[in-house]
Every structure is written in C-alpha cells, then in structure tokens.
Design a protein around this motif. Structure first.
Motif, PDB file in Angstrom:
ATOM      1  N   ALA A 183       0.827  -1.204   0.000  1.00 22.94           N
ATOM      2  CA  ALA A 183       0.000   0.000   0.000  1.00 22.94           C
ATOM      3  C   ALA A 183       0.865   1.260   0.000  1.00 22.94           C
ATOM      4  O   ALA A 183       0.623   2.192  -0.783  1.00 22.94           O
ATOM      5  N   VAL A 184       1.891   1.296   0.846  1.00 21.22           N
ATOM      6  CA  VAL A 184       2.743   2.486   0.939  1.00 21.22           C
ATOM      7  C   VAL A 184       3.489   2.729  -0.369  1.00 21.22           C
ATOM      8  O   VAL A 184       3.539   3.859  -0.884  1.00 21.22           O
ATOM      9  N   LEU A 185       4.064   1.682  -0.943  1.00 25.17           N
ATOM     10  CA  LEU A 185       4.835   1.857  -2.177  1.00 25.17           C
ATOM     11  C   LEU A 185       3.933   2.129  -3.374  1.00 25.17           C
ATOM     12  O   LEU A 185       4.323   2.867  -4.292  1.00 25.17           O
ATOM     13  N   TYR A 186       2.729   1.557  -3.392  1.00 24.09           N
ATOM     14  CA  TYR A 186       1.769   1.896  -4.443  1.00 24.09           C
ATOM     15  C   TYR A 186       1.434   3.389  -4.394  1.00 24.09           C
ATOM     16  O   TYR A 186       1.412   4.072  -5.427  1.00 24.09           O
ATOM     17  N   ILE A 187       1.137   3.898  -3.205  1.00 24.05           N
ATOM     18  CA  ILE A 187       0.750   5.306  -3.070  1.00 24.05           C
ATOM     19  C   ILE A 187       1.897   6.215  -3.485  1.00 24.05           C
ATOM     20  O   ILE A 187       1.690   7.233  -4.163  1.00 24.05           O
ATOM     21  N   ALA A 188       3.128   5.852  -3.107  1.00 24.28           N
ATOM     22  CA  ALA A 188       4.289   6.642  -3.524  1.00 24.28           C
ATOM     23  C   ALA A 188       4.429   6.646  -5.046  1.00 24.28           C
ATOM     24  O   ALA A 188       4.673   7.699  -5.664  1.00 24.28           O
ATOM     25  N   ALA A 189       4.261   5.472  -5.671  1.00 27.71           N
ATOM     26  CA  ALA A 189       4.363   5.377  -7.128  1.00 27.71           C
ATOM     27  C   ALA A 189       3.250   6.164  -7.807  1.00 27.71           C
ATOM     28  O   ALA A 189       3.473   6.820  -8.838  1.00 27.71           O
ATOM     29  N   GLN A 190       2.050   6.125  -7.263  1.00 29.51           N
ATOM     30  CA  GLN A 190       0.923   6.845  -7.842  1.00 29.51           C
ATOM     31  C   GLN A 190       1.140   8.358  -7.771  1.00 29.51           C
ATOM     32  O   GLN A 190       0.876   9.084  -8.749  1.00 29.51           O
ATOM     33  N   CYS A 191       1.621   8.837  -6.639  1.00 28.19           N
ATOM     34  CA  CYS A 191       1.863  10.283  -6.493  1.00 28.19           C
ATOM     35  C   CYS A 191       2.972  10.746  -7.437  1.00 28.19           C
ATOM     36  O   CYS A 191       2.861  11.800  -8.078  1.00 28.19           O
ATOM     37  N   LEU A 192       4.033   9.954  -7.540  1.00 29.97           N
ATOM     38  CA  LEU A 192       5.121  10.307  -8.449  1.00 29.97           C
ATOM     39  C   LEU A 192       4.653  10.267  -9.905  1.00 29.97           C
ATOM     40  O   LEU A 192       4.997  11.147 -10.711  1.00 29.97           O
ATOM     41  N   GLY A 193       3.860   9.259 -10.250  1.00 32.97           N
ATOM     42  CA  GLY A 193       3.309   9.176 -11.600  1.00 32.97           C
ATOM     43  C   GLY A 193       2.411  10.354 -11.919  1.00 32.97           C
ATOM     44  O   GLY A 193       2.435  10.883 -13.042  1.00 32.97           O
ATOM     45  N   ALA A 194       1.621  10.801 -10.929  1.00 28.00           N
ATOM     46  CA  ALA A 194       0.735  11.944 -11.138  1.00 28.00           C
ATOM     47  C   ALA A 194       1.544  13.218 -11.406  1.00 28.00           C
ATOM     48  O   ALA A 194       1.210  14.012 -12.288  1.00 28.00           O
ATOM     49  N   ILE A 195       2.614  13.407 -10.635  1.00 23.48           N
ATOM     50  CA  ILE A 195       3.475  14.582 -10.850  1.00 23.48           C
ATOM     51  C   ILE A 195       4.079  14.549 -12.254  1.00 23.48           C
ATOM     52  O   ILE A 195       4.098  15.562 -12.965  1.00 23.48           O
ATOM     53  N   CYS A 196       4.560  13.382 -12.668  1.00 29.51           N
ATOM     54  CA  CYS A 196       5.173  13.263 -14.001  1.00 29.51           C
ATOM     55  C   CYS A 196       4.144  13.452 -15.107  1.00 29.51           C
ATOM     56  O   CYS A 196       4.433  14.070 -16.148  1.00 29.51           O
ATOM     57  N   GLY A 197       2.932  12.943 -14.917  1.00 28.60           N
ATOM     58  CA  GLY A 197       1.883  13.122 -15.921  1.00 28.60           C
ATOM     59  C   GLY A 197       1.528  14.589 -16.100  1.00 28.60           C
ATOM     60  O   GLY A 197       1.394  15.082 -17.233  1.00 28.60           O
ATOM     61  N   CYS A 198       1.386  15.314 -14.977  1.00 28.80           N
ATOM     62  CA  CYS A 198       1.107  16.752 -15.062  1.00 28.80           C
ATOM     63  C   CYS A 198       2.310  17.499 -15.623  1.00 28.80           C
ATOM     64  O   CYS A 198       2.151  18.513 -16.314  1.00 28.80           O
ATOM     65  N   GLY A 199       3.502  16.995 -15.315  1.00 27.51           N
ATOM     66  CA  GLY A 199       4.710  17.610 -15.864  1.00 27.51           C
ATOM     67  C   GLY A 199       4.747  17.519 -17.377  1.00 27.51           C
ATOM     68  O   GLY A 199       5.181  18.468 -18.048  1.00 27.51           O
ATOM     69  N   LEU A 200       4.304  16.396 -17.927  1.00 30.00           N
ATOM     70  CA  LEU A 200       4.244  16.267 -19.388  1.00 30.00           C
ATOM     71  C   LEU A 200       3.275  17.269 -19.998  1.00 30.00           C
ATOM     72  O   LEU A 200       3.551  17.874 -21.038  1.00 30.00           O
ATOM     73  N   VAL A 201       2.124  17.437 -19.339  1.00 24.56           N
ATOM     74  CA  VAL A 201       1.156  18.414 -19.828  1.00 24.56           C
ATOM     75  C   VAL A 201       1.754  19.823 -19.793  1.00 24.56           C
ATOM     76  O   VAL A 201       1.622  20.593 -20.745  1.00 24.56           O
TER      77      VAL A 201
END
Length: 282
Positions: free
Chosen positions: A121-139
C-alpha cells in the motif's frame, strides 16, 4: 478433488461455491524480494502518469476552448468521460499486474479490507503520487503557457462552497468509487453470477464518470489524492494549495467507509468476527 474444484470445472458454481482469498499479511516484507512486486509498482506509476496526462490535458483544453468561444470546450460531460474512460482503459490494462488501483484512496480502501499489505500500500501510493506529478509535468511541458494561465488543471474548492461541503462531496464520491471496486472484484459475486460475464473495469470507469459529473462543480472532482497532488505540485500557486487537505482527508475517509461497509456489513465480516470471539471464549 474438492467440490469447489469439481463445480468450477463443470461451470456450475452456486452461490456458495467460491473461494475467498485469505487476508493479506499486515506487513509482508517477503514482497520486497519478488520481481512481480516491483513490476506492479512500475505499472501503477505508468498508469497514473497516463491518467493524469489525459485528464489534465482535457481539463486545460476545455478551458482554452471555452475562453476562445462561447460554444467551445467539451464541458463537464466531456471531462467526466475523459477521466472515466481513461480509468476503464487503464484498469483493464493493469488489473492483472498490479490490480489497477491508480488511486491512493483505492489502495487505502483495499488495505483496510485486508486485500493488500502495508508494504504494498505504501509503495503503491508513492508510485501513484510520483506518476501523477510526471503526468502533469508532461502536460506542462507541452502546453506551458496554457497550463500556467488556466490553472494547471488543479482541483479547487468552487466559489460558494464551504470546506465542509467540499469534504462531504469528496467523501461521498470516493465512497461510491471504492464501493464499486469492492463489488466488482468480489469473488462471491463472480461465483454467484458466473453465467453473466463481468468486466470489472467497466463499472469502475462508470463510477469515476458519474462521480465526476456530480463533483466537478463542487471541488473539481478530486476523489484521487494523487490526481490533486500532482496538479498542485506542478501548478504550485496558492489557490491550488488552499484547502488541499480536503483532497486527502475526503478520499481516505470515503475509502475507509466503503471498505467497512462492504467487508463488515454486506459480506458479514462483523458477524463472523463476533462468532469467532464467542467460540474462542468457550
């Protein structure tokens, strides 16, 4: 051969012919030695990145077209379809690898229901938050001027609504989503309705769609802390951080309520626990 296996081979499952997975260990460090665990984390990162890329780009595109023309933009309906449709596609693609959470609130709800361990759960949430930052960064990289001028697709409490109203909207919206996740993946339901094909990503995607329709006018429809966090980090203006706690507290409370309701009320977990206490005291 057991009766459950024989029934499965014949394709004749009844309401009682199903096998529940045992509860996930609370703290399972053995997962850290498996490649499948890291593959699942990568899948969550990429899926959340793509989810935010499509969703935030749709929000910014709608705002840009609306400002250019009175009849422009896809509107709330189009944004809701973008988020719901993308979740349907990504859950379908990643369900067999990571479970297709793509949302810290979903991960937290499944942790509360003992479906995943604390480590996962902890590592999933960390990966999801990092992925969200990178996705918005691409935009932001592709549409920097529009991104900064049009709010970065950040979720914000709408004018005229109190923080309490926003919190309630996030709680109820996330409850609907996480309750749908539990129901769509319930092994008892699959056994009982084995004659009816069940494609779990479809109701999950529709849950995101309808919740977005109802919640966008109030909070911009967070119902996913990673989605709100990623856009706030990349936009990084005061308004994006105002009342940001709503987009964490609301989804986590709603997810916990959905887990308790499904596992302990609908599935009878509370009654089973009470019977186990009674039998152990005899």
């Amino acid at each position: 051969m057991s009766k459950d296996v024989e029934a499965g081979i014949r394709g004749g499952f009844s309401a009682g012919d199903y096998l529940d997975q045992p509860p996930a260990p609370f703290f399972d460090t053995n997962e850290l030695s498996r490649w499948s665990f890291y593959r699942a984390i990568i899948a969550e990162f990429i899926a959340t990145l793509l989810f935010l890329y499509v969703g935030v780009l749709t929000v910014i595109g709608n705002q840009r077209q609306s400002s250019a023309s009175a009849c422009g933009g896809v509107g709330v309906l189009g944004i809701a379809w973008a988020f719901g449709g993308t979740i349907f596609v990504l859950v379908y693609c990643t369900a067999g690898i990571s479970g297709g959470h793509i949302n810290p609130a979903v991960t937290f709800g499944l942790f509360m229901g003992r479906k995943v361990s604390l480590v996962r759960a902890v590592l999933y949430i960390a990966a999801q938050c990092l992925g969200a930052i990178c996705g918005c960064g691409l935009v932001k990289l592709l549409k920097k001027a529009n991104f900064n001028d049009l709010g970065g697709g950040a979720t914000e409490l709408a004018d005229g609504f109190s923080p309490g109203a926003g919190l309630a909207a996030e709680i109820i919206g996330t409850f609907v989503l996480v309750y749908t996740v539990f129901s769509a993946t319930d092994p008892k339901r699959k056994a009982r309705d084995s004659h009816v094909p069940v494609l779990a990503p479809l109701p999950i995607g529709f849950a995101v769609f309808v919740v977005n329709l109802a919640t966008i006018p109030v909070t911009g429809a967070g119902i996913n802390p990673a989605r709100s966090f990623g856009s706030a980090v990349m936009f990084n203006k005061h308004k994006a951080w105002d009342n940001h706690w709503i987009f964490w507290a609301g989804p986590f409370i709603g997810a916990a309520m959905a887990a308790i309701y499904h596992e302990f009320v609908l599935r009878g977990g509370a009654a089973k626990t009470l019977r186990s206490f009674r039998s152990s005291s005899i």
